[in-house]
Enzyme design. Structure first.
Site, PDB file in Angstrom:
ATOM      1  N   TRP A 153       1.046  -0.590   0.392  1.00  0.00           N
ATOM      2  CA  TRP A 153      -0.253  -0.161   0.160  1.00  0.00           C
ATOM      3  C   TRP A 153       1.096   1.521  -0.126  1.00  0.00           C
ATOM      4  O   TRP A 153      -0.140   2.304  -0.311  1.00  0.00           O
ATOM      5  CB  TRP A 153      -0.735  -0.171   0.803  1.00  0.00           C
ATOM      6  N   ASN A 154       2.306   1.152   0.687  1.00  0.00           N
ATOM      7  CA  ASN A 154       2.847   2.204   0.684  1.00  0.00           C
ATOM      8  C   ASN A 154       3.378   3.251  -1.051  1.00  0.00           C
ATOM      9  O   ASN A 154       3.230   4.168  -0.360  1.00  0.00           O
ATOM     10  CB  ASN A 154       4.021   2.486   1.392  1.00  0.00           C
ATOM     11  N   LYS A 177      -2.589  -7.570  -8.127  1.00  0.00           N
ATOM     12  CA  LYS A 177      -3.305  -7.490  -6.850  1.00  0.00           C
ATOM     13  C   LYS A 177      -2.890  -6.536  -6.129  1.00  0.00           C
ATOM     14  O   LYS A 177      -1.514  -6.656  -5.687  1.00  0.00           O
ATOM     15  CB  LYS A 177      -3.620  -8.895  -5.911  1.00  0.00           C
ATOM     16  N   PRO A 178      -3.807  -5.082  -6.118  1.00  0.00           N
ATOM     17  CA  PRO A 178      -3.250  -4.201  -5.439  1.00  0.00           C
ATOM     18  C   PRO A 178      -3.286  -4.388  -4.036  1.00  0.00           C
ATOM     19  O   PRO A 178      -4.494  -5.709  -4.183  1.00  0.00           O
ATOM     20  CB  PRO A 178      -3.788  -2.824  -5.884  1.00  0.00           C
ATOM     21  N   GLY A 230       6.481  -6.539  -0.948  1.00  0.00           N
ATOM     22  CA  GLY A 230       5.688  -6.128   1.001  1.00  0.00           C
ATOM     23  C   GLY A 230       6.260  -6.943   1.940  1.00  0.00           C
ATOM     24  O   GLY A 230       7.843  -6.328   2.407  1.00  0.00           O
ATOM     25  N   SER A 231       6.103  -7.405   2.918  1.00  0.00           N
ATOM     26  CA  SER A 231       6.947  -7.642   4.492  1.00  0.00           C
ATOM     27  C   SER A 231       7.356  -8.907   4.688  1.00  0.00           C
ATOM     28  O   SER A 231       7.023  -9.740   3.242  1.00  0.00           O
ATOM     29  CB  SER A 231       4.967  -7.577   5.903  1.00  0.00           C
ATOM     30  N   LEU A 253      10.975  -7.037  -0.320  1.00  0.00           N
ATOM     31  CA  LEU A 253      10.335  -7.247   1.801  1.00  0.00           C
ATOM     32  C   LEU A 253      11.130  -5.759   2.599  1.00  0.00           C
ATOM     33  O   LEU A 253      11.575  -4.634   2.018  1.00  0.00           O
ATOM     34  CB  LEU A 253      10.825  -8.580   2.141  1.00  0.00           C
ATOM     35  N   CYS A 286      10.532   1.420   3.234  1.00  0.00           N
ATOM     36  CA  CYS A 286      10.714  -0.134   3.306  1.00  0.00           C
ATOM     37  C   CYS A 286      12.501   1.057   3.564  1.00  0.00           C
ATOM     38  O   CYS A 286      13.876   0.463   3.575  1.00  0.00           O
ATOM     39  CB  CYS A 286      10.495  -0.831   1.957  1.00  0.00           C
TER      40      CYS A 286
HETATM   41  P1  NAD Z   1       2.136  -6.698   2.900  1.00  0.00           P
HETATM   42  O1  NAD Z   1       3.239  -8.353   3.495  1.00  0.00           O
HETATM   43  O2  NAD Z   1       1.225  -6.565   4.244  1.00  0.00           O
HETATM   44  O3  NAD Z   1       1.274  -6.996   1.834  1.00  0.00           O
HETATM   45  C1  NAD Z   1       1.159  -6.693   0.615  1.00  0.00           C
HETATM   46  C2  NAD Z   1       0.528  -7.800  -0.160  1.00  0.00           C
HETATM   47  O4  NAD Z   1       0.881  -8.924  -0.020  1.00  0.00           O
HETATM   48  C3  NAD Z   1      -0.703  -6.572  -0.150  1.00  0.00           C
HETATM   49  O5  NAD Z   1      -1.122  -6.584  -1.170  1.00  0.00           O
HETATM   50  C4  NAD Z   1      -1.454  -8.283   0.588  1.00  0.00           C
HETATM   51  O6  NAD Z   1      -2.564  -8.636   0.123  1.00  0.00           O
HETATM   52  C5  NAD Z   1      -0.423  -9.650   0.256  1.00  0.00           C
HETATM   53  N1  NAD Z   1      -1.264 -10.742   0.870  1.00  0.00           N
HETATM   54  C6  NAD Z   1      -0.865 -10.766   2.474  1.00  0.00           C
HETATM   55  N2  NAD Z   1      -0.948 -11.942   2.323  1.00  0.00           N
HETATM   56  C7  NAD Z   1      -0.232 -12.600   1.198  1.00  0.00           C
HETATM   57  C8  NAD Z   1      -0.466 -13.968   1.047  1.00  0.00           C
HETATM   58  N3  NAD Z   1       0.074 -14.773   1.914  1.00  0.00           N
HETATM   59  N4  NAD Z   1       0.062 -14.452  -0.298  1.00  0.00           N
HETATM   60  C9  NAD Z   1       0.277 -13.068  -1.311  1.00  0.00           C
HETATM   61  N5  NAD Z   1      -0.375 -12.236  -0.659  1.00  0.00           N
HETATM   62  C10 NAD Z   1      -0.368 -12.152   0.483  1.00  0.00           C
HETATM   63  O7  NAD Z   1       2.911  -5.282   2.963  1.00  0.00           O
HETATM   64  P2  NAD Z   1       2.830  -3.945   3.567  1.00  0.00           P
HETATM   65  O8  NAD Z   1       1.719  -4.389   4.166  1.00  0.00           O
HETATM   66  O9  NAD Z   1       1.150  -3.759   2.062  1.00  0.00           O
HETATM   67  O10 NAD Z   1       3.473  -3.346   3.169  1.00  0.00           O
HETATM   68  C11 NAD Z   1       4.610  -2.945   3.969  1.00  0.00           C
HETATM   69  C12 NAD Z   1       5.491  -3.707   3.420  1.00  0.00           C
HETATM   70  O11 NAD Z   1       5.611  -3.898   2.648  1.00  0.00           O
HETATM   71  C13 NAD Z   1       6.991  -2.791   4.540  1.00  0.00           C
HETATM   72  O12 NAD Z   1       7.560  -3.962   5.172  1.00  0.00           O
HETATM   73  C14 NAD Z   1       7.722  -2.117   4.014  1.00  0.00           C
HETATM   74  O13 NAD Z   1       9.499  -2.673   3.819  1.00  0.00           O
HETATM   75  C15 NAD Z   1       7.604  -3.398   2.696  1.00  0.00           C
HETATM   76  N6  NAD Z   1       8.012  -2.429   1.415  1.00  0.00           N
HETATM   77  C16 NAD Z   1       9.335  -3.203   0.347  1.00  0.00           C
HETATM   78  C17 NAD Z   1       9.496  -2.892  -0.451  1.00  0.00           C
HETATM   79  C18 NAD Z   1      10.960  -3.061  -1.269  1.00  0.00           C
HETATM   80  O14 NAD Z   1      10.428  -2.761  -2.676  1.00  0.00           O
HETATM   81  N7  NAD Z   1      11.834  -3.477  -0.731  1.00  0.00           N
HETATM   82  C19 NAD Z   1       8.852  -1.793  -1.395  1.00  0.00           C
HETATM   83  C20 NAD Z   1       8.049  -1.458   0.072  1.00  0.00           C
HETATM   84  C21 NAD Z   1       7.112  -1.472   0.287  1.00  0.00           C
END
Ligand code: NAD
Length: 483
Positions: A153-154, A177-178, A230-231, A253, A286
């Site tokens: 989402w960021n 998938k957003p 994501g995380s 991540l 991140c």
């Molecule tokens: P998140 O992991 O909660 O969610 C990311 C995406 O994954 C969402 O679309 C979510 O619906 C989906 N998702 C959740 N569980 C899933 C599963 N089991 N299988 C498939 N998809 C699934 O992360 P967030 O809270 O949206 O974003 C914040 C995190 O992203 C922070 O840790 C940040 O550091 C990281 N991030 C990293 C970068 C990078 O380039 N390294 C860039 C931006 C954000």
């Protein structure tokens, strides 16, 4: 919010299909807490249908001249710039970043499309002499097939484009998938692409929903690559899901970026750059500066200047372009609060902030003050785990060895920073830091022709630049025997 049908269904095979499921997720404006949309959770049938449509479209898309694919991605850049204001407004509404930062996100995304499109005439292979007479060996680059793009989402548009542009130029099709927190801007962009451009049906598909929709998507054996941002926890779950089908994964991540401020650094420059890198997008990046190691000779001066500068950080409605808006949701706000509380309980001292701001402007919304913490220890949670909020812990160090050792003492390995006026110090630190990115005497942000890559638990794969593009291709060796 824009009108249109994009909020009520899934974008599959070039059309908006009305939601067939019963479940949905509310999207809230983080500034007002108002519900601004109710987004359907894609059903398993809809997800499978999106994947099928991408697979079907890929056959022709992959055979098109790469330059034609690049041209379409260039058109997306233009389209985003033409609609920059509307897309930025949607990002502000769903994510809460200051409007000028949202405008910058669209501009940067257009620039990334332009950069990735440049690869359309540079998809090169190798030609080698064979081991037998009259044989030539050709190494060719092919598309992978269907890419699943999982978006956080960021930076809803920028990260979507980080998957979309290289995947399409390389000849793949995409099911994206957003994030369930911020789907609106991406859906609107898909709608604009659908209405204005000649992208063949099925090359881009969007499914909406939460983690379970993501799980279904990445578990499909018809997906050829998963590109996820994501995380760490979600990244691990995705890797597990991918294992069954041996699907290629690219995971970007979380981070816990260290900053080393050496005694000869330009302190004012360091303060300004580090603060910017901590408060941008309310600390929800991140690459944010997450922990600062300052040499004992300059610690007091650094802390004083940093606190003074942080006092001047403005918080306010994102539409008014403050330095910081709210955090994205109550869960993220509570995580930031809990991290500061834990640090206090473990003996750290809060020099500035440490709570939600008061006043009528902040009665609603997910606000947190810029916060500076000192007297921290390396093993404290605040120095070990990602804090996605505007909190800067500062720790004194007295030797470069300690600074490097503490910086490397982390499960993360994305970004790292060093401030020094000494060339040898800079080079040594850059060599020894175990991170995918090291910035010397500056902080954010990365360049599209560099390579954004997390080491350790911060990722697997890397994005941007030559290597970020090539990962969306696979090699094939063709042996030509003409004896
Ligand atoms: P998140 O992991 O909660 O969610 C990311 C995406 O994954 C969402 O679309 C979510 O619906 C989906 N998702 C959740 N569980 C899933 C599963 N089991 N299988 C498939 N998809 C699934 O992360 P967030 O809270 O949206 O974003 C914040 C995190 O992203 C922070 O840790 C940040 O550091 C990281 N991030 C990293 C970068 C990078 O380039 N390294 C860039 C931006 C954000």
């Amino acid at each position: 919010m824009s009108e249109g049908n994009q909020l009520g269904g899934q974008y599959i095979a070039g059309e908006w299909r009305e939601a067939s499921g019963t479940e949905s997720i509310e999207v809230r404006n983080p500034t007002t807490e108002e519900v601004i949309a109710d987004i359907p959770n894609a059903t398993p049938e809809e997800i499978d249908s999106a994947i099928d449509s991408a697979a079907e479209a890929q056959i022709d898309w992959g055979r098109r001249p790469a330059h034609e694919r690049g041209e379409l991605v260039r058109e997306v850049a233009e389209l985003m710039l033409t609609n920059q204001s509307e897309l930025a407004d949607l990002i502000v509404e769903e994510q809460g970043k200051p409007r000028n930062v949202a405008l910058g996100e669209i501009e940067a995304s257009a620039d990334l499309c332009e950069y990735m499109a440049e690869w359309d005439r540079r998809i090169e292979g190798d030609i080698l002499p064979g081991d037998t007479r009259r044989e030539s060996i050709h190494l060719q680059r092919h598309p992978l097939g269907v890419v699943a793009g999982i978006i956080p989402w960021n930076y809803p548009i920028a990260v979507f484009i980080r998957k979309f542009a290289p995947a399409l130029v390389a000849g793949n099709t995409l099911v994206a998938k957003p994030s369930e927190e911020t789907p609106i801007s991406t859906l609107r962009l898909a709608e604009l692409i659908d209405e204005e451009l000649d992208l063949p049906d099925g090359v881009l598909n969007i499914v909406t929903g939460g983690g379970e929709v993501g799980t279904r998507l990445v578990s499909s054996d018809a997906i050829d690559m998963i590109s996820m941002t994501g995380s760490v926890e979600t990244g691990k779950a995705i890797m597990e899901a991918a294992a069954d089908n041996l699907t290629k994964v690219s995971l970007e991540l979380g981070g816990k970026a260290p900053v080393i401020v050496w005694k000869d650094a330009d302190i004012d420059q360091a303060v300004e750059d580090i603060l910017t890198a901590r408060i941008t997008n309310t600390g929800q990046v991140c690459t944010c500066a997450e922990r600062v190691y300052v040499h004992g000779d300059v610690r007091e001066e650094f802390e004083e200047h940093y606190v003074e500068a942080a006092k001047n950080v403005t918080l306010g409605r994102p539409e008014d372009n403050p330095d910081m808006g709210p955090q994205v949701n109550s869960r993220e706000l509570e995580k930031t609060e809990a991290a500061v509380k834990r640090a206090r309980n473990e003996g750290a001292e809060v020099l500035l902030g440490g709570s939600r701001p008061s006043g009528t402007n902040f009665e609603r919304g997910y606000w947190y003050e810029p916060t500076v913490i000192t007297d921290v220890k390396q093993d404290m949670d605040i120095m070990q785990n990602e804090v996605f909020g505007p909190v800067t812990p500062i720790m004194e160090i007295d030797s470069l060895e300690d600074a490097i050792q503490y910086a490397n003492d982390s499960r993360y390995g994305l970004s790292s920073y060093v401030f020094t006026d000494n060339y040898r110090t800079a080079m040594r630190v850059a060599e020894d830091l175990e991170f995918g990115e090291t910035y010397i005497n500056r902080t954010l942000g990365e360049s599209w022709h560099g390579h954004h890559i997390g080491w350790n638990e911060s990722g697997l794969g890397g994005e941007d630049g030559k290597y970020g593009f090539l990962k969306y291709t696979q090699l094939k060796t063709v042996y030509h025997n003409y004896d």
